[in-house]
Motif scaffolding. Structure first.
Motif, mmCIF file in Angstrom:
data_model
loop_
_atom_site.group_PDB
_atom_site.id
_atom_site.type_symbol
_atom_site.label_atom_id
_atom_site.label_comp_id
_atom_site.label_asym_id
_atom_site.label_seq_id
_atom_site.Cartn_x
_atom_site.Cartn_y
_atom_site.Cartn_z
ATOM 1 N N UNK A 1 0.821 -1.210 0.000
ATOM 2 C CA UNK A 1 0.000 0.000 0.000
ATOM 3 C C UNK A 1 0.856 1.262 0.000
ATOM 4 N N UNK A 2 1.979 1.218 0.694
ATOM 5 C CA UNK A 2 2.849 2.389 0.773
ATOM 6 C C UNK A 2 3.468 2.692 -0.596
ATOM 7 N N UNK A 3 3.935 1.656 -1.291
ATOM 8 C CA UNK A 3 4.506 1.871 -2.629
ATOM 9 C C UNK A 3 3.439 2.393 -3.576
ATOM 10 N N UNK A 4 2.246 1.843 -3.514
ATOM 11 C CA UNK A 4 1.163 2.287 -4.387
ATOM 12 C C UNK A 4 0.810 3.745 -4.114
ATOM 13 N N UNK A 5 0.767 4.144 -2.863
ATOM 14 C CA UNK A 5 0.440 5.522 -2.529
ATOM 15 C C UNK A 5 1.519 6.479 -3.009
ATOM 16 N N UNK A 6 2.793 6.105 -2.859
ATOM 17 C CA UNK A 6 3.879 6.975 -3.311
ATOM 18 C C UNK A 6 3.826 7.203 -4.814
ATOM 19 N N UNK A 7 3.657 6.122 -5.553
ATOM 20 C CA UNK A 7 3.649 6.246 -7.014
ATOM 21 C C UNK A 7 2.415 7.004 -7.499
ATOM 22 N N UNK A 8 1.267 6.798 -6.860
ATOM 23 C CA UNK A 8 0.057 7.488 -7.299
ATOM 24 C C UNK A 8 0.122 8.987 -7.022
ATOM 25 N N UNK A 9 0.867 9.385 -5.987
ATOM 26 C CA UNK A 9 0.975 10.806 -5.657
ATOM 27 C C UNK A 9 2.127 11.500 -6.375
ATOM 28 N N UNK A 10 2.916 10.769 -7.166
ATOM 29 C CA UNK A 10 4.055 11.382 -7.854
ATOM 30 C C UNK A 10 3.653 12.512 -8.796
ATOM 31 N N UNK A 11 2.614 12.394 -9.623
ATOM 32 C CA UNK A 11 2.273 13.514 -10.520
ATOM 33 C C UNK A 11 1.903 14.790 -9.753
ATOM 34 N N UNK A 12 1.127 14.659 -8.669
ATOM 35 C CA UNK A 12 0.771 15.850 -7.911
ATOM 36 C C UNK A 12 1.984 16.454 -7.209
ATOM 37 N N UNK B 1 -4.151 5.178 -10.581
ATOM 38 C CA UNK B 1 -5.416 5.075 -9.831
ATOM 39 C C UNK B 1 -6.548 4.441 -10.625
ATOM 40 N N UNK B 2 -6.463 4.489 -11.950
ATOM 41 C CA UNK B 2 -7.502 3.833 -12.755
ATOM 42 C C UNK B 2 -7.253 2.338 -12.897
ATOM 43 N N UNK B 3 -6.061 1.867 -12.522
ATOM 44 C CA UNK B 3 -5.741 0.443 -12.602
ATOM 45 C C UNK B 3 -5.826 -0.243 -11.246
ATOM 46 N N UNK B 4 -5.447 0.484 -10.182
ATOM 47 C CA UNK B 4 -5.468 -0.072 -8.826
ATOM 48 C C UNK B 4 -6.128 0.935 -7.888
ATOM 49 N N UNK B 5 -6.856 0.419 -6.917
ATOM 50 C CA UNK B 5 -7.484 1.278 -5.926
ATOM 51 C C UNK B 5 -6.421 1.733 -4.921
ATOM 52 N N UNK B 6 -6.229 3.050 -4.826
ATOM 53 C CA UNK B 6 -5.215 3.604 -3.929
ATOM 54 C C UNK B 6 -5.808 3.723 -2.534
ATOM 55 N N UNK B 7 -5.223 3.072 -1.543
ATOM 56 C CA UNK B 7 -5.796 3.117 -0.185
ATOM 57 C C UNK B 7 -5.429 4.416 0.526
ATOM 58 N N UNK B 8 -6.178 4.711 1.573
ATOM 59 C CA UNK B 8 -5.872 5.844 2.438
ATOM 60 C C UNK B 8 -4.962 5.364 3.562
ATOM 61 N N UNK C 1 -2.738 -7.630 -1.074
ATOM 62 C CA UNK C 1 -3.991 -7.677 -1.820
ATOM 63 C C UNK C 1 -4.261 -6.291 -2.396
ATOM 64 N N UNK C 2 -4.433 -6.234 -3.738
ATOM 65 C CA UNK C 2 -4.758 -4.989 -4.420
ATOM 66 C C UNK C 2 -6.090 -5.153 -5.132
ATOM 67 N N UNK C 3 -6.867 -4.075 -5.154
ATOM 68 C CA UNK C 3 -8.133 -4.063 -5.886
ATOM 69 C C UNK C 3 -7.866 -3.518 -7.279
ATOM 70 N N UNK C 4 -7.833 -4.410 -8.276
ATOM 71 C CA UNK C 4 -7.491 -4.043 -9.649
ATOM 72 C C UNK C 4 -8.739 -4.048 -10.521
ATOM 73 N N UNK C 5 -8.678 -3.262 -11.587
ATOM 74 C CA UNK C 5 -9.795 -3.187 -12.531
ATOM 75 C C UNK C 5 -9.756 -4.306 -13.559
ATOM 76 N N UNK C 6 -8.645 -5.034 -13.634
ATOM 77 C CA UNK C 6 -8.503 -6.118 -14.605
ATOM 78 C C UNK C 6 -8.064 -7.379 -13.884
ATOM 79 N N UNK C 7 -8.620 -8.491 -14.248
ATOM 80 C CA UNK C 7 -8.258 -9.753 -13.617
ATOM 81 C C UNK C 7 -6.869 -10.223 -14.027
ATOM 82 N N UNK C 8 -6.381 -9.763 -15.163
ATOM 83 C CA UNK C 8 -5.063 -10.194 -15.641
ATOM 84 C C UNK C 8 -3.947 -9.253 -15.216
#
Length: 803
Positions: free
Chosen positions: A581-592, A685-692, A639-646
């Motif tokens: 979750x920490x890696x996902x949050x860091x990468x998702x916040x990189x553009x901002x 964020x459109x591929x994986x649900x970014x947690x708080x 466990x990640x919530x993804x928009x695609x099963x593959x």
């Protein structure tokens, strides 16, 4: 300035107490600032009463507000007037002259000092020494190895008279010498009687404790030989060695009903005069003049108000002529002043050598309600003394003063490092930096240093501390790594502008702990251990291999070294989930973060990691380990919530993380992330649900409240203070998080929990998981107590703290 006034509910005005009963007030000081008065590990506490019972208290479940009586010794019916732990042989000296040096070893030098009693191999033996009112010295030693069935260690006890003719002892103090001896100073309370000094040697012979005593030179107070003051001060009310490790300087206070006088004495070696008969004798080659030890008065004060309490500095500042001159020139005063409190409620800080006044504090007015009607004039005792301190204690850096008054209230006062003298900002910052470095080296808490840090100076001081840390050798950097990050986090919490940085430092502490724990699970596959551990080889291979494909990086590793049983991997899933979750949050916040880098006035949580190549490299290593363990036990994967099963989430995160790491790695010039990386992170964020993420818990400590509070701040034991003004409180239906185990406890947890007194981290008191891997993780916090290396308390009892 008075920073905190704490009242114990139900405590009434005490009656006048005998000198031995004043230990009750000292006992309150012990509990409030136990790091100061416990042994250096901070886990045990001594108390004594007027019946001669000495109790050794230990932390129950390592909580600062839960203590239980572990051991005890007794001298039946003989009040204890002095009590001390035996010395463990550790002594440091702080050299103000070397404050500009870049080497910690030159600023803080180890002084050769022997323990009071040693075991086989030179290990110090634990125990305590007590002096009773009848002139008896009692020693209790803790046997190593513990008692039967893992119980508490049994005691070796012994008692011996200080001299052949036992007499009344009203006051006593204990000091230690570099040779391992103990010096006891005692007086019967009369100013016309001599102050006696005794050398005490403790030894163990045939598993029995033995005490040997020897009479040392004594002294008479100077005021008793002064014709103008011979009968003016009839009683000795305070007797203190100036420092615990210096038995050659003593402070004495003689008093009457309304006034006092303080004298400072020093033990010196002087030549013994030779009779005239032997003056003309031809000297023998190599013969030295005989010498004798004699007490000489250093200085004395004038007539003072009646002294009610004395506090001596604990900072081991070197008192050489060079260090004293530098301290005077730079106005560096910590460790140079001793505190005297008077019955009028005031406190004076006097120079420890010259006894001239360095600072004065006038106590708060009485809070008692006015009388309903005027008292009748007539015979009888007049009104008693107003509120004044009965016991005082300095903190380890001498920047704070704790005191208990005669109304049962506990006060905390801030003591300026320059004693109120005006300093330029750079000099003031350098003084605080030196004291922070001292806390880093010794392991003492730096809460009293935080009392003097202004919000605007918090971030610059953290930067200076990091610069000094990076100049040390690699071995010392590894030892101090967690302490420096924790100190920087507590500094940044003092400023609202630096709060995001404090969140990053708090997360870095957790990342360092998780990385060290997961690497420690790896074992070499061959019995003959190689030069490097599997964790070291993992770091070396990941640092050299810049491939963005995690599977190709795995080909260079010996996967058999990562084979673990299923239960340990499954029990660590919550820590692995936090990493993902920490890696996902860091990468998702990189553009901002990149977009606001040039325009934003304040950073956001996570910005500190985007330029931290070491932390990003550690995250890459953790993802590789998780990938290998996922092949063995898929249930341990995050466990990640993804928009695609593959969607292979771990493969995607590693590829983006590697590109970011290549821009910030330490062995290459820093680069800005390219547009392709920013575009991919925008789509994340459109591929994986970014947690708080709960970046930083809400601090409930007193230090955080002082920035916006109206002074003096008034608190009460057992009552949680109100939230800070302007602070954001979590909603009542919010999920409670166990910050150490990284699990959710629900909205209304049923498990008993504890909280850190500094950062506010909450964790369950007892572990719900009994696997060996999780026990290894939790054992890490038994000594450090929390991620920020501070103490924990059980909730929701005592909420008072100054950290």
């Amino acid at each position: 300035m008075c920073y905190a006034v704490i009242q114990v509910p139900g405590c009434c005005r005490p009656k006048p107490m005998a000198s031995s009963s004043c230990l009750i007030f000292n006992f309150l000081i012990f509990f409030f600032n136990f790091v100061v008065l416990c042994r250096h590990s901070g886990s045990r506490l001594l108390s004594a009463d007027a019946d001669g019972l000495v109790k050794c208290w230990a932390m129950q479940e390592h909580l600062v507000n839960r203590w239980h009586s572990e051991l005890s010794s007794s001298v039946d019916g003989d009040p204890v007037v002095a009590l001390s732990w035996l010395h463990n042989g550790v002594k440091l000296a702080l050299h103000v002259e070397m404050s500009g040096s870049t080497n910690f070893g030159e600023k803080f030098s180890r002084v050769k000092f022997s323990p009071s009693l040693t075991l086989f191999g030179g290990k110090p033996m634990e125990g305590w020494l007590a002096v009773t009112a009848s002139g008896l010295v009692a020693v209790a030693l803790l046997k190593p190895g513990g008692g039967a069935a893992g119980g508490p260690a049994p005691l070796l006890t012994a008692s011996e008279s200080l001299c052949r003719l036992r007499g009344r002892v009203a006051l006593a103090d204990i000091a230690f010498t570099g040779g391992g001896n103990i010096v006891v100073a005692a007086t019967d309370g009369s100013a016309s009687s001599p102050v006696q000094f005794y050398k005490v040697v403790v030894s163990v012979v045939s598993e029995k404790c033995r005490i040997d005593t020897e009479l040392l030179p004594s002294l008479f107070l100077r005021c008793t030989s002064d014709p103008l003051r011979r009968d003016k001060y009839p009683a000795v009310t305070h007797l203190k060695f100036l420092t615990r490790e210096n038995s050659e300087q003593v402070l004495l206070c003689a008093s009457n009903q309304s006034g006092s006088i303080v004298e400072c004495w020093s033990l010196r070696k002087e030549g013994l005069p030779v009779n005239n008969i032997f003056q003309h004798r031809s000297p023998v080659v190599g013969e030295k003049q005989p010498t004798i030890l004699k007490w000489r008065i250093l200085t004395t004060t004038g007539d003072l108000e009646r002294v009610s309490a004395v506090a001596l500095p604990k900072l081991p500042i070197s008192i050489s002529n060079t260090d004293l001159k530098v301290a005077t020139d730079t106005k560096f005063c910590p460790g140079l002043g001793l505190a005297l409190s008077f019955q009028d409620g005031s406190i004076q800080i006097l120079h420890r050598l010259s006894l001239h006044t360095m600072g004065v504090y006038y106590g708060p007015p009485s809070e008692e309600p006015p009388l309903l009607k005027r008292p009748r004039p007539g015979p009888g005792p007049g009104p008693g003394p107003g509120p004044h301190f009965k016991a005082l204690q300095f903190s380890w850096t001498s920047l704070a003063l704790a005191g208990v008054d005669n109304q049962g209230k506990l006060h905390m006062l801030r003591v300026s490092p320059s004693m109120g003298q005006v300093l330029d900002p750079s000099t003031a910052l350098r003084h605080l930096l030196l004291l922070l470095e001292y806390c880093m080296v010794t392991g003492y808490d730096w809460w009293d240093v935080l009392l003097h840090v202004q919000p605007a100076a918090a971030a610059p001081l953290a930067e200076r501390l990091h610069e000094e840390y990076t100049r040390q050798n690699q071995a010392l950097q590894q030892v101090l790594a967690a302490r420096v990050v924790a100190a920087k986090a507590s500094l940044c919490r003092l400023s609202a502008a630096a709060a995001p940085r404090a969140s990053d430092l708090h997360a870095k502490l957790l990342l360092m702990a998780v990385g060290a724990t997961l690497k420690s699970l790896l074992r070499p596959h061959a019995p003959a251990a190689p030069d490097k551990s599997p964790g070291e080889r993992l770091s070396e291979i990941c640092a050299k291999n810049t491939d963005t494909d995690i599977d190709k990086v795995m080909l260079n590793l010996k996967t058999e070294e990562f084979v673990l049983d299923g239960p340990p991997l499954q029990s660590l899933q919550q820590l692995i989930q936090w990493l993902g979750d920490f890696v996902l949050h860091l990468l998702a916040s990189l553009p901002q973060q990149h977009q606001q880098g040039a325009t934003a006035t304040t950073a956001r949580p996570g910005s500190g990691f985007l330029r931290d190549g070491a932390s990003l490299g550690l995250l890459r290593e953790m993802l590789v380990m998780i990938r290998i363990w996922g092949l063995l036990k898929p249930g341990c994967l995050p466990v990640f919530t993804a928009t695609s099963d593959t969607q292979d989430s771990l493969l995607l995160l590693f590829r983006l993380l590697t590109k970011l790491w290549l821009c910030a790695r330490d062995d290459a010039p820093p680069q800005e992330p390219d547009d392709s990386l920013l575009d991919e992170c925008c789509l994340l964020p459109s591929q994986l649900l970014v947690p708080q993420l709960d970046w930083l818990p809400a601090g409930r400590g007193v230090t955080v409240r002082l920035q916006a509070a109206r002074l003096p701040l008034r608190l009460a034991f057992g009552r949680c203070p109100a939230p800070c003004a302007g602070g954001s409180s979590p909603p009542p239906d919010a999920q409670k998080v166990d910050h150490l185990r990284c699990v959710h406890m629900g909205v209304l947890p049923t498990e008993e929990s504890k909280a850190c007194t500094r950062c506010g981290c909450v964790t369950m008191l007892r572990s719900p998981n009994k696997t060996s891997a999780m026990k290894q993780w939790e054992q890490r916090w038994i000594k450090n107590f929390c991620i920020c290396l501070n103490l924990s308390r059980i909730k929701p009892e005592i909420c008072l703290n100054l950290a």
